[in-house]
Design an enzyme around this catalytic site. Sequence first.
Site, PDB file in Angstrom:
ATOM      1  N   CYS A   1      -4.910   2.516  -3.499  1.00  0.00           N
ATOM      2  CA  CYS A   1      -3.463   2.878  -2.948  1.00  0.00           C
ATOM      3  C   CYS A   1      -2.474   2.121  -3.190  1.00  0.00           C
ATOM      4  CB  CYS A   1      -3.673   3.489  -1.441  1.00  0.00           C
ATOM      5  SG  CYS A   1      -4.921   4.745  -1.311  1.00  0.00           S
TER       6      CYS A   1
ATOM      7  N   HIS B   1       0.862  -1.360  -0.020  1.00  0.00           N
ATOM      8  CA  HIS B   1      -0.009  -0.256   0.065  1.00  0.00           C
ATOM      9  C   HIS B   1       1.081   1.145  -0.131  1.00  0.00           C
ATOM     10  CE1 HIS B   1      -2.975   3.052   1.831  1.00  0.00           C
ATOM     11  NE2 HIS B   1      -3.709   2.198   1.396  1.00  0.00           N
TER      12      HIS B   1
ATOM     13  N   GLN C   1      -4.437  -4.958   7.360  1.00  0.00           N
ATOM     14  CA  GLN C   1      -5.470  -5.945   6.962  1.00  0.00           C
ATOM     15  C   GLN C   1      -5.406  -7.228   7.506  1.00  0.00           C
ATOM     16  OE1 GLN C   1      -7.887  -4.632   5.094  1.00  0.00           O
ATOM     17  NE2 GLN C   1      -6.768  -2.913   4.248  1.00  0.00           N
TER      18      GLN C   1
ATOM     19  N   LYS D   1     -10.336   0.226  10.866  1.00  0.00           N
ATOM     20  CA  LYS D   1     -10.548  -0.930  10.297  1.00  0.00           C
ATOM     21  C   LYS D   1     -11.008  -2.139  10.858  1.00  0.00           C
ATOM     22  CE  LYS D   1      -7.065   0.141   6.602  1.00  0.00           C
ATOM     23  NZ  LYS D   1      -7.954   0.730   5.391  1.00  0.00           N
TER      24      LYS D   1
ATOM     25  N   ASP E   1       3.197  -4.176   8.203  1.00  0.00           N
ATOM     26  CA  ASP E   1       1.922  -3.522   8.106  1.00  0.00           C
ATOM     27  C   ASP E   1       1.056  -4.227   8.467  1.00  0.00           C
ATOM     28  OD1 ASP E   1      -0.119  -2.102   7.297  1.00  0.00           O
ATOM     29  OD2 ASP E   1       0.560  -1.684   5.316  1.00  0.00           O
TER      30      ASP E   1
END
Lengths: 414, 129
Positions: free
Chosen positions: A371, A128, A208, A231, A205
């Site tokens: 993104c 991303h 998600q 999220k 990261d």
Amino acid sequence: MKDTIRSLDVARIRQDFPALNERVHGRPLVFLDSAASSQKPIQVLSALDQAYRTSYANVHRGVYYNSERTTDLYDQAREKITRFIGAPAPENVVFVRNATEALNLVAYSYGRHFLQAGDEIVLTELEHHANFVPWQVLARERGIRLKFIPLTPQGTLDLARLDELLTPRVKLVTFAHVSNVLGTITDPRPVIERAHAVGAKVVVDGCQAAPHMPVDVQALDCDFYALSGHKMLGPTGIGVLYGKTDVLEAMPPFMTGGDMISSVTFDSVTWNEIPVKFEAGTPAFVEAIALGAAVDYLAALGMDAVRAHEREVVAYAIERLTEVPGATIIGPTDPDIRGGALTFTIKDIHPHDLGTLLDREGVAIRAGHHCAQPLHVRLGLPATARASFYIYTELREIDALIEAIYKAKHTLRK
Amino acid sequence: MEDLYRENLLDHYENPRHHGTLEHADISHEESNPLCGDRIRIDVKLSEDGSRIAEIAFSGDGCIISQASASMLMDEVDCKPIGEVQKLERQDVLDMVGAPLTAARVKCAMLGLKVLKAGLYQYLVDHQK
């Protein structure tokens, strides 16, 4: 249509999400964009409301009841998140605005302090922009070389290439635990082990991943882990950077101001201890308290059950989408290595046209490059469509998606 | 919204007017919308006195809204005086599309006009004494 899923009581869960009862263009909302931001349960909305409505006051330093009470709730929220991600102690949990800020914090504070010209950073082709641009900027500024773990044709990281990339010059390795476009779940452990073997720090990261599956940062042994609260049922404006104690202690502050100092004189300053050293100014403590409520909600469901539910939804979505003539799934089609985001294209229909037509049916998906422009260049696609799922997604919503796609194809004569 | 992808719009998409490129064009300009990959190029031949559009063509690829609205724009500006073309605005394009667009899709519809106006502007700057 299949039976409801046993891993989660989705019908019960949906009662907690008022926004899911909304109608769009006169139709029931089918919300398939949780990878961008999730809906919020009443428990989180109440936590926000309560924090503002009762005993509201700024945290820290206040010597009166309201301030101490709010500070206490804020500290409890940090403890909940500490347990949720398996961090050793609350001092390892830095509150930030979102994962973007978490990653920038590492790039600015750790990157600019510990990396120098000639060093190398290894990242991946599927990142991303939030885990791409901060490193690109750092690299240009300092003369650091960026190297990329390539993708296999299946859309997984080609880890066979990792050893040749991991030279002694590599000081930092970073990658998405789960890709927001390809949905690819990368097992972080082997990558982290191999990166540590050459002395590199590892930034994961987890944007998600943390909302969708069990995460244990100590078991992973990563140096940093970034996530966004919005999220994972939480409010906007609150996220988390996990960092190992020694690394956080060695890093200079990212921003300076109130709260993050221990003492200031006219010509000197001593930084406060971690994590407050990285939390200059009044923090988003109400949002942090509400994120604590979100984490309570997820923990009560059990993250294994959350993952099992999403695995079943994504497996069903893959099965149904595969039936649609002209549909191409982007990324892995094995639900064991695919998170709850399904990216696809429909032949001869631009994703934006598809998104607009699906919206008419009440089906909310995302269309664009999500993104991740470098990845789309690699895929040779200007844009894709993405349907993403969460704890409240029902299989009938996948049926609604497929039906809406057929209707769009009919409207556009494709 | 119900009427957006109606016959007229789809017809312009499937049978674009003035589609292609022009050799020896006075104006050739191309822009893209990197967010969605819409791309439009417009070629213009001007009348001998340079006051009106004598011939115009567009090419490109992208979503239906971007390509169909460019085709509609070609019909609208063909043979028109430059002064009139310069006065065209956002609302004129929205009127051509004739159905409500969400904010995100307005950008797609405006790409053709943006390319045409930028090309014209550059031509006038280059040719002013």
